[in-house]
Design an enzyme around this catalytic site. Sequence first.
Site, PDB file in Angstrom:
ATOM      1  N   SER A 114      58.231  74.678 -14.617  1.00  3.73           N
ATOM      2  CA  SER A 114      59.605  75.155 -14.764  1.00  3.73           C
ATOM      3  C   SER A 114      60.119  74.992 -16.185  1.00  3.73           C
ATOM      4  O   SER A 114      61.237  75.400 -16.487  1.00  3.73           O
ATOM      5  CB  SER A 114      60.527  74.391 -13.803  1.00  3.73           C
ATOM      6  OG  SER A 114      60.377  72.997 -13.966  1.00  3.73           O
ATOM      7  N   HIS A 135      56.448  81.176 -11.804  1.00  4.99           N
ATOM      8  CA  HIS A 135      57.349  80.087 -11.426  1.00  4.99           C
ATOM      9  C   HIS A 135      58.138  80.442 -10.171  1.00  4.99           C
ATOM     10  O   HIS A 135      58.999  81.310 -10.186  1.00  4.99           O
ATOM     11  CB  HIS A 135      58.314  79.779 -12.587  1.00  4.99           C
ATOM     12  CG  HIS A 135      59.276  78.680 -12.265  1.00  4.99           C
ATOM     13  ND1 HIS A 135      60.590  78.711 -12.656  1.00  4.99           N
ATOM     14  CD2 HIS A 135      59.109  77.512 -11.580  1.00  4.99           C
ATOM     15  CE1 HIS A 135      61.191  77.626 -12.233  1.00  4.99           C
ATOM     16  NE2 HIS A 135      60.318  76.888 -11.574  1.00  4.99           N
ATOM     17  N   GLU A 147      59.783  83.843 -11.439  1.00  7.49           N
ATOM     18  CA  GLU A 147      59.787  84.123 -12.878  1.00  7.49           C
ATOM     19  C   GLU A 147      58.346  84.275 -13.361  1.00  7.49           C
ATOM     20  O   GLU A 147      57.512  83.395 -13.121  1.00  7.49           O
ATOM     21  CB  GLU A 147      60.450  82.972 -13.645  1.00  7.49           C
ATOM     22  CG  GLU A 147      61.947  82.867 -13.435  1.00  7.49           C
ATOM     23  CD  GLU A 147      62.548  81.700 -14.194  1.00  7.49           C
ATOM     24  OE1 GLU A 147      63.641  81.855 -14.744  1.00  7.49           O
ATOM     25  OE2 GLU A 147      61.917  80.608 -14.227  1.00  7.49           O
ATOM     26  N   ASN A 186      66.250  77.897 -15.275  1.00 10.19           N
ATOM     27  CA  ASN A 186      66.516  76.521 -15.674  1.00 10.19           C
ATOM     28  C   ASN A 186      67.208  76.422 -17.026  1.00 10.19           C
ATOM     29  O   ASN A 186      67.904  75.446 -17.297  1.00 10.19           O
ATOM     30  CB  ASN A 186      65.221  75.714 -15.674  1.00 10.19           C
ATOM     31  CG  ASN A 186      64.829  75.301 -14.269  1.00 10.19           C
ATOM     32  OD1 ASN A 186      65.673  74.881 -13.490  1.00 10.19           O
ATOM     33  ND2 ASN A 186      63.572  75.440 -13.937  1.00 10.19           N
TER      34      ASN A 186
END
Length: 279
Positions: A114, A135, A147, A186
């Site tokens: 991440s 991800h 992702e 994130n």
Amino acid sequence: MVGVVGCGLMGAGIAEVCARAGLDVVVAESGSGAVDAGRRRLEASLDRAERNRKIPSAANVLERIRVVDGLAELADRTLVIEAILESEVAKTQVFAQLDKIVEAPGAILASNTSSIPIMKLGTVTNRPAQVLGIHFFNPVPVLPLVELVPSLLTGEETTRAAQAFVRDVLKKHPILAKDRAGFVVNGLLIPFILAAIRMLESGFATRDDIDEALVRGAAHPQGPLALADLIGLDTTKAVAESLYEEFKEPLYAPPPLLARMVEAGLLGRKNGRGFHTYE
């Protein structure tokens, strides 16, 4: 044929969605205890899915998953997704090993990281054009977003193959992100969670008021402190450290309260206590 490295919360979820899509899956763990724990995690999740009528048969899905000790049985996999702890040292060691083990022509090596730059993982292999980030989000069987993170060295064919895999096989929604710490989600989410922790730490508002404010005032499904518990406070801290290392922006620095909670083993839902307490 898919391989997954790690059968923790994320690895088990990735293995499950691949098997539910009809794929043959091998999950590599380290040690007989971790293998047994991984099998139990998969069985429990698939039993819940069957009870909730998300799948017709847990047993049929489990037949497509083997949990094994060590990486050797990943040699014939055409896609291997690493999903171990969020540690650059540990991940680079795994990728260096996979590069020697995985023999299938054109096989893709992917990371569920991440926050760790994909370039750092690709350059420890002899096939950086076949390395990228894939991800997923927790819980993997539920959340539709994935992702995809190609590095500067990732080949276009690898990226297209990963997009097709996520979209057409797993029936999830892929987005492309640049290879920078935190990627899209994130990069936005972690500073938000850290701001909530600082607000609690300073005494500006209580835990419950912070979480209720975002649920009732901003239509979030859960508050930022509860979300940190779901992600895992150790993972939240690790992602924040990666972001801070790359950008040196104060908003990415882990607050002392977060660091102390991780040191105390208060990691959130995964072990029953974080900002909230869980059964």
